[in-house]
Design a protein around this motif. Structure first.
Motif, mmCIF file in Angstrom:
data_model
loop_
_atom_site.group_PDB
_atom_site.id
_atom_site.type_symbol
_atom_site.label_atom_id
_atom_site.label_comp_id
_atom_site.label_asym_id
_atom_site.label_seq_id
_atom_site.Cartn_x
_atom_site.Cartn_y
_atom_site.Cartn_z
ATOM 1 N N TYR A 1 -1.475 -17.294 1.739
ATOM 2 C CA TYR A 1 -0.295 -16.602 2.274
ATOM 3 C C TYR A 1 -0.693 -15.339 3.034
ATOM 4 O O TYR A 1 -0.072 -14.969 4.040
ATOM 5 C CB TYR A 1 0.637 -16.259 1.100
ATOM 6 N N PHE B 1 0.876 -12.366 11.546
ATOM 7 C CA PHE B 1 2.080 -11.677 12.020
ATOM 8 C C PHE B 1 1.722 -10.280 12.574
ATOM 9 O O PHE B 1 2.152 -9.911 13.674
ATOM 10 C CB PHE B 1 3.108 -11.554 10.891
ATOM 11 N N VAL C 1 11.065 -13.220 12.357
ATOM 12 C CA VAL C 1 9.826 -13.851 11.858
ATOM 13 C C VAL C 1 9.339 -13.145 10.589
ATOM 14 O O VAL C 1 8.873 -13.794 9.643
ATOM 15 C CB VAL C 1 8.737 -13.862 12.956
ATOM 16 N N LEU C 2 9.490 -11.815 10.555
ATOM 17 C CA LEU C 2 9.073 -11.066 9.367
ATOM 18 C C LEU C 2 9.899 -11.519 8.150
ATOM 19 O O LEU C 2 9.346 -11.766 7.067
ATOM 20 C CB LEU C 2 9.250 -9.560 9.603
ATOM 21 N N TYR D 1 11.321 -14.366 7.778
ATOM 22 C CA TYR D 1 10.855 -15.734 7.514
ATOM 23 C C TYR D 1 9.621 -15.701 6.602
ATOM 24 O O TYR D 1 9.563 -16.369 5.565
ATOM 25 C CB TYR D 1 10.554 -16.371 8.872
ATOM 26 N N ILE D 2 8.652 -14.859 6.993
ATOM 27 C CA ILE D 2 7.397 -14.788 6.226
ATOM 28 C C ILE D 2 7.669 -14.252 4.807
ATOM 29 O O ILE D 2 7.091 -14.733 3.835
ATOM 30 C CB ILE D 2 6.368 -13.901 6.984
ATOM 31 N N LEU D 3 8.583 -13.277 4.719
ATOM 32 C CA LEU D 3 8.858 -12.672 3.413
ATOM 33 C C LEU D 3 9.556 -13.631 2.447
ATOM 34 O O LEU D 3 9.363 -13.535 1.237
ATOM 35 C CB LEU D 3 9.698 -11.395 3.592
ATOM 36 N N ILE E 1 9.264 -17.013 2.462
ATOM 37 C CA ILE E 1 8.503 -18.253 2.175
ATOM 38 C C ILE E 1 8.112 -18.385 0.684
ATOM 39 O O ILE E 1 8.323 -19.438 0.087
ATOM 40 C CB ILE E 1 7.257 -18.378 3.088
ATOM 41 N N PRO E 2 7.582 -17.306 0.042
ATOM 42 C CA PRO E 2 7.192 -17.482 -1.365
ATOM 43 C C PRO E 2 8.366 -17.810 -2.282
ATOM 44 O O PRO E 2 8.170 -18.378 -3.352
ATOM 45 C CB PRO E 2 6.603 -16.117 -1.748
ATOM 46 N N PHE F 1 8.378 -23.208 2.270
ATOM 47 C CA PHE F 1 8.131 -23.286 3.715
ATOM 48 C C PHE F 1 9.211 -24.081 4.448
ATOM 49 O O PHE F 1 9.682 -23.672 5.506
ATOM 50 C CB PHE F 1 6.751 -23.909 3.958
#
Lengths: 491, 147
Positions: free
Chosen positions: A407, A414, B82-83, B85-87, B89-90, B94
Motif C-alpha cells: 500500500y 500519489f 484520488v487522495l 480514493y487512496i485513503l 482503499i484499506p 480496491f
C-alpha cells in the motif's frame, strides 16, 4: 553450424512455437501495464514451466522477457506512461510525436528498433559471447562507479530548456535514492522512523507518479479549458528514407545495449538513457530532440531491447545473472537441470543453440505482433480524454500496488504524481529524477566499495584505464550541451 | 520576476538545507569509508547551489509569466478525489473504491451519459479482476470492512 541447424529443427515443434508466441504476447501485455516489470512477468510465469520440457519452458519465459521490454514502449509513446523503467527514456520523444499526430510512425520506429536491437544482441550472443563476458567481468567497483557517473552525466542532454532545472531534478533523484539503509554501514538514512522507508523508495511508483499520474492531473485541467488539445492520428507511414536515416542510430544503440546488458547491475533503463544521449550527441540537428524526434524513439528502444541478449551472455557463459530478470531465468534453467557456466555449451550444446534460435524467433515475433498491432494500439488515443484520464489514474494505483502488494507504494506514487504535476507547471524535467533514482544506489555503493578497496586512496579512480575512459566521457557528456549552447548563441 | 524559477529555487534550497541538517547525526564507521553522510551532503550542497542559481535567474528575468493559475483548481480537485480514493482503499477495498472514484472523476469531468457512468467503472473493475487478480495473481486489497 551443425548445432545451429539442430537448434532450428528443435524449435519447429508446435508446442514450442505456441508457448513462445503465447509468452511474447503475454510479455507485451505485461510490459504495457505500468508497474508490472519484466522480472515480475517472468517470475509469475516460472511455476508454469516446471512441468514443461527445458526448451519449451525457458522459451516461454524468454518470450515474456523480450515481449515485456518491448511492451513498455507502447504506453510510453501513446499515453506518456512508461510501462517499464526501460521505456522512461522513450517518453521524452515518443509522447511528443503522439501529440503531433505521429503515433503510428513512432510505434513503427519503436517496433523496428526493438526487433533489430534484439536480433543484433542475440547474434552477438551467438558469435562472441565468451570473449565479451570476460571483458565485462573486468568491471569492478571503480569501473561500475564510473559507468554510473557516465549515466548521470546524461542529465545535461535530457534537461530540456533549463540545464539548472535538469541538474536540480537529477540531484533530487539522487537524494531520494539515498533514503533507506546506507549500502555499506547499514545506517538508516532519512527514514523518519518509518519501517517502509528502511529498504529505500522503489523508483517504479515514483516513475508511474511522475509520468503517468501527473499527466492525468494535467489532463483533468485540459478537460475544462476552452482550447483542448485534440490528438489526431495521422496515417502517414514511415518512409524508407526516414528508416534509412535511423539505421545508424539503431545499430549504435544496439551495441550500447548489448554491452550494457553484459555489465552486472546495469540494465535496460540505463542502456536506454545512454543510447538516447549518444543519439543526441551524434546528431547534427539536436534541436528536435525532446520535441518529437524519431531518433529519440529509435535509440532507447533499440538499446533497451538489445540488453536482453547482452544480459544472457554472462548468464549462459559464466552463470552470472546481470540483473533481476536474468536471476529468475538462472533459477528457471537450474530447475530444468541446466547449470549455466562455461560447461553449458559443451554438455548441453543442442539445447543452448535451440534457445538461441528461439531468441531470434522471439524478436521476429515482436516485429510481427508490433507491426500488425499498431493500428489497434493507437485506438487507445481515440478514447475521449474524460474516460481515459480516470482509467489512467486507476492503472497508476493498481500498477504501483501490484509491484510488491504494498500500500505504501500507492502513497509514494500519489506524492510523485502531485510533485510531477507541479514539475510540469514549473517546466522542470521529470526524466533526470528517474535517472538519479536508478543510478544513485549503483553510484554510491560502488564509490564507497572502491574506496574501501583502496583503503581511502582516491587514486583508484584515475589509475585504472576503463575507469579513466568512462570518467572522461562522463565529463565530456556533461559539459558538451553547455558549450554547444554557448557556441550556438555566439554563431 | 519569474515565479516558477523563484518558487522552485526556494524549495530546492529548503530541501537541501533540511536534508543536510538531518545528515549531521549520521555516523562514520572507519577511515577508509567516506561514511553514510558523505554523498547525501554533496547532493544537498548541489541542491542548494542549483536553488540559488534558479533564484537569481528568476529575480533577473523580467519576462512575463506564461502559465495561468486559473485552471490549477481542476487539477487540485482531481488530486483530492484520488487522495480520498487512496485513503479509503484499506477500508472498503480496491474494487468498490475504484468504481466510486472513476464514477466521481467522470461526473466531475461533466460526463452525464448514464451508460458511460455505469459501464466505465464496471468495465475497469472487471479488467483489474481478470488481468491483475486472476491472470497475474496480484492479491488485490479487499478492505477491512469486507473481511
Amino acid at each position: 553450424m551443425s548445432l545451429l541447424m539442430e537448434g532450428i529443427v528443435n524449435i519447429l515443434h508446435w508446442d514450442v512455437l505456441l508457448f513462445l508466441t503465447f509468452g511474447t504476447l503475454l510479455g507485451i501485455i505485461i510490459g504495457s501495464l505500468p508497474g508490472l516489470t519484466s522480472t515480475m512477468g517472468v517470475a509469475l510465469m516460472l511455476p508454469l514451466t516446471f512441468g514443461m520440457d527445458a526448451v519449451t519452458g525457458i522459451l516461454l519465459l524468454i518470450g515474456v522477457y523480450f515481449g515485456s521490454v518491448y511492451g513498455g514502449s507502447l504506453t510510453a509513446i501513446l499515453i506518456n506512461t512508461p510501462g517499464t523503467p526501460a521505456s522512461a527514456a522513450t517518453v521524452i520523444d515518443g509522447y511528443p510525436l503522439t501529440q503531433k499526430g505521429k503515433a503510428q510512425k513512432a510505434l513503427t520506429v519503436s517496433t523496428l528498433s526493438c526487433a533489430i536491437g534484439g536480433l543484433v544482441s542475440v547474434i552477438v550472443l551467438i558469435l562472441v559471447a565468451p570473449q565479451l563476458a570476460n571483458f565485462a567481468l573486468k568491471f569492478s567497483a571503480p569501473e561500475s562507479f564510473a559507468l554510473a557517473l557516465f549515466g548521470l552525466s546524461i542529465v545535461s542532454s535530457i534537461a530540456g530548456d533549463s540545464l539548472v532545472k535538469g541538474l536540480m531534478a537529477g540531484t533530487l533523484g539522487l537524494l531520494i535514492a539515498s533514503i533507506g539503509l546506507d549500502p555499506i554501514g547499514g545506517f538508516p538514512r532519512f527514514t523518519f522512523g518509518m519501517s517502509e522507508l528502511s529498504s529505500g523508495i522503489n523508483f517504479i511508483p515514483i516513475m508511474i507518479g511522475l509520468f503517468a499520474a501527473s499527466e492525468a492531473f494535467k489532463s483533468m485541467e485540459d478537460i475544462f479549458t476552452e482550447n483542448k488539445v485534440k490528438v489526431t492520428i495521422d496515417k502517414v507511414k514511415l518512409k524508407w528514407l526516414e528508416f534509412k536515416g535511423l539505421i545508424g542510430t539503431i545499430l549504435r544503440s544496439a551495441g550500447i545495449g548489448t554491452f550494457t546488458g553484459m555489465v552486472p547491475g546495469a540494465g535496460a533503463d540505463i542502456a536506454a538513457f545512454v543510447a538516447y544521449n549518444e543519439a543526441k550527441r551524434f546528431a547534427k540537428n539536436k534541436e528536435e530532440f525532446g520535441k518529437g524526434d524519431l531518433r529519440g524513439v529509435a535509440a532507447p528502444e533499440a538499446a533497451g531491447n538489445s540488453v536482453t541478449g547482452g544480459a544472457m551472455i554472462p548468464l549462459l557463459t559464466l552463470g552470472i545473472p546481470g540483473d533481476a530478470v536474468t536471476a529468475v531465468l538462472l533459477g528457471a534453467l537450474m530447475v530444468q537441470g541446466l547449470q549455466p557456466g562455461p560447461m553449458l555449451f559443451e554438455s548441453n550444446g543442442p539445447i543452448v543453440y535451440t534457445l538461441f534460435v528461439g531468441m531470434l524467433l522471439a524478436n521476429v515475433l515482436l516485429l510481427v505482433f508490433g507491426l500488425l498491432g499498431i493500428r489497434l494500439f493507437t485506438k487507445v488515443l481515440l478514447i475521449p480524454q474524460t474516460i481515459l484520464t480516470p482509467l489512467i489514474l486507476m492503472l497508476c494505483v493498481v500498477g504501483a500496488y501490484s509491484l510488491g502488494n504494498n500500500y505504501f507504494d500507492i502513497v509514494v506514487m500519489f506524492i510523485a504524481g502531485v510533485v510531477g504535476y507541479f514539475f510540469k507547471r514549473f517546466k522542470i524535467p521529470a526524466s533526470p529524477v528517474i535517472l538519479g533514482l536508478i543510478l544513485g544506489p549503483m553510484l554510491e555503493s560502488n564509490f564507497r566499495r572502491a574506496l574501501v578497496m583502496s583503503q581511502g586512496d582516491l587514486s583508484i579512480f584515475y589509475t585504472r584505464p576503463i575507469t579513466v575512459v568512462l570518467l572522461v566521457i562522463a565529463v565530456i557528456t556533461l559539459f558538451t550541451p553547455l558549450f554547444s549552447k554557448k557556441l550556438f548563441k555566439k554563431s | 520576476m519569474k515565479v516558477p524559477h523563484i518558487t522552485s529555487g526556494i524549495i530546492s534550497i529548503c530541501l537541501g538545507g533540511l536534508f543536510y541538517y538531518l545528515t549531521l547525526d549520521f555516523p562514520k564507521l572507519n577511515t577508509a569509508d567516506t561514511g553514510a553522510a558523505f554523498l547525501p551532503r554533496i547532493y544537498c550542497g548541489l541542491l542548494i547551489l542549483f536553488g540559488i542559481i534558479l533564484l537569481i535567474q528568476g529575480i533577473r528575468d523580467h519576462s512575463k509569466n506564461e502559465e495561468s493559475s486559473q485552471t490549477v483548481r481542476y487539477a487540485l480537485i482531481s488530486m483530492v478525489i484520488v487522495l480520498a480514493y487512496i485513503l479509503v482503499i484499506p477500508y472498503i477495498g480496491f474494487y468498490v473504491s475504484t468504481a466510486l472514484t472513476i464514477f466521481s472523476l467522470l461526473f466531475f469531468s461533466k460526463v452525464r451519459k448514464a451508460v458511460t457512468l455505469v459501464s466505465v467503472p464496471l468495465g475497469a473493475v472487471l479488467f483489474v479482476f481478470l488481468v491483475f487478480e486472476k491472470l497475474l495473481k496480484v492479491s488485490i486489497p479487499m478492505g477491512s470492512l469486507f473481511l
